[in-house]
Motif scaffolding. Structure first.
Motif, short mmCIF file in Angstrom:
data_model
loop_
_atom_site.label_atom_id
_atom_site.label_comp_id
_atom_site.label_asym_id
_atom_site.label_seq_id
_atom_site.Cartn_x
_atom_site.Cartn_y
_atom_site.Cartn_z
N ILE A 64 87.62 6.15 -26.01
CA ILE A 64 87.65 4.80 -26.07
C ILE A 64 87.41 4.10 -27.21
O ILE A 64 86.31 4.33 -27.74
CB ILE A 64 86.78 4.28 -24.79
N GLN A 65 88.32 3.18 -27.59
CA GLN A 65 87.77 2.36 -28.75
C GLN A 65 87.35 0.90 -28.39
O GLN A 65 88.20 0.08 -28.12
CB GLN A 65 89.45 2.37 -29.67
N TRP A 66 86.10 0.98 -28.67
CA TRP A 66 85.34 -0.31 -28.29
C TRP A 66 85.71 -1.25 -29.36
O TRP A 66 85.49 -0.85 -30.86
CB TRP A 66 84.06 0.02 -28.14
N ARG A 67 85.75 -2.57 -29.08
CA ARG A 67 85.83 -3.49 -30.25
C ARG A 67 84.60 -4.74 -30.16
O ARG A 67 84.35 -4.86 -28.80
CB ARG A 67 87.05 -4.26 -29.93
N LYS A 68 84.28 -5.23 -31.27
CA LYS A 68 83.23 -6.15 -30.87
C LYS A 68 83.61 -7.39 -31.62
O LYS A 68 84.55 -7.35 -32.70
CB LYS A 68 81.76 -6.02 -31.41
N ALA A 95 86.81 -3.09 -24.53
CA ALA A 95 87.78 -1.88 -24.54
C ALA A 95 88.75 -2.12 -23.35
O ALA A 95 88.74 -2.51 -22.39
CB ALA A 95 87.18 -0.51 -24.63
N ARG A 142 80.71 -3.74 -22.36
CA ARG A 142 79.22 -3.18 -22.43
C ARG A 142 78.65 -3.76 -23.47
O ARG A 142 79.11 -4.51 -24.34
CB ARG A 142 79.33 -1.36 -22.68
N VAL A 193 78.44 0.06 -18.12
CA VAL A 193 79.82 -0.41 -18.45
C VAL A 193 80.51 -0.95 -17.34
O VAL A 193 80.43 -0.60 -16.20
CB VAL A 193 80.75 0.91 -18.89
N GLU A 212 80.62 -5.62 -26.32
CA GLU A 212 81.84 -4.80 -26.75
C GLU A 212 83.02 -4.79 -25.60
O GLU A 212 82.59 -4.61 -24.46
CB GLU A 212 81.44 -3.37 -27.11
N SER A 219 76.21 -3.41 -26.54
CA SER A 219 76.00 -2.25 -27.85
C SER A 219 74.45 -1.54 -27.69
O SER A 219 74.76 -0.51 -27.99
CB SER A 219 76.19 -2.86 -29.29
N PRO A 250 74.73 1.11 -23.97
CA PRO A 250 76.35 1.49 -24.06
C PRO A 250 76.60 2.52 -22.84
O PRO A 250 77.85 2.58 -22.65
CB PRO A 250 76.50 2.37 -25.25
#
Length: 64
Positions: A3-7, A23, A32, A40, A21, A34, A37
Motif C-alpha cells: 500500500i502506497q500511503w500519501r499525506k 491510500a 490512518r 486503519v 495518511e 501516522s 499506523p
C-alpha cells in the motif's frame, strides 16, 4: 500487501507524526494516523468525497 500511503503536503511535523495518511487498495480508500499506523479506517470514494466537500464548505471548522 503493498500500500502506497500519501499525506498532505501541508503536514509539517518534522518526524512525520501527527499526519493523516490516505491510500487506495482494492477499490477502497484507507485512512490512518501516522503515529498509530495499525489502526486503519476503510471508506469509499463517495463517502470521502462527501466528507471533503463538507470540509471545504467549513462544516468542521469548529473542530480545528
Amino acid at each position: 500487501m503493498d500500500i502506497q500511503w500519501r499525506k498532505s503536503s501541508r503536514s509539517s511535523n518534522a518526524d512525520g507524526s501527527n499526519c493523516l495518511e490516505l491510500a487506495e487498495h482494492d477499490g477502497q480508500i484507507l485512512m490512518r494516523e501516522s503515529d498509530t499506523p495499525d489502526v486503519v479506517i476503510h471508506t469509499t470514494r463517495t463517502q470521502l468525497r462527501a466528507f471533503l466537500d463538507g470540509a471545504k464548505q467549513g462544516d468542521f471548522d469548529d473542530l480545528a
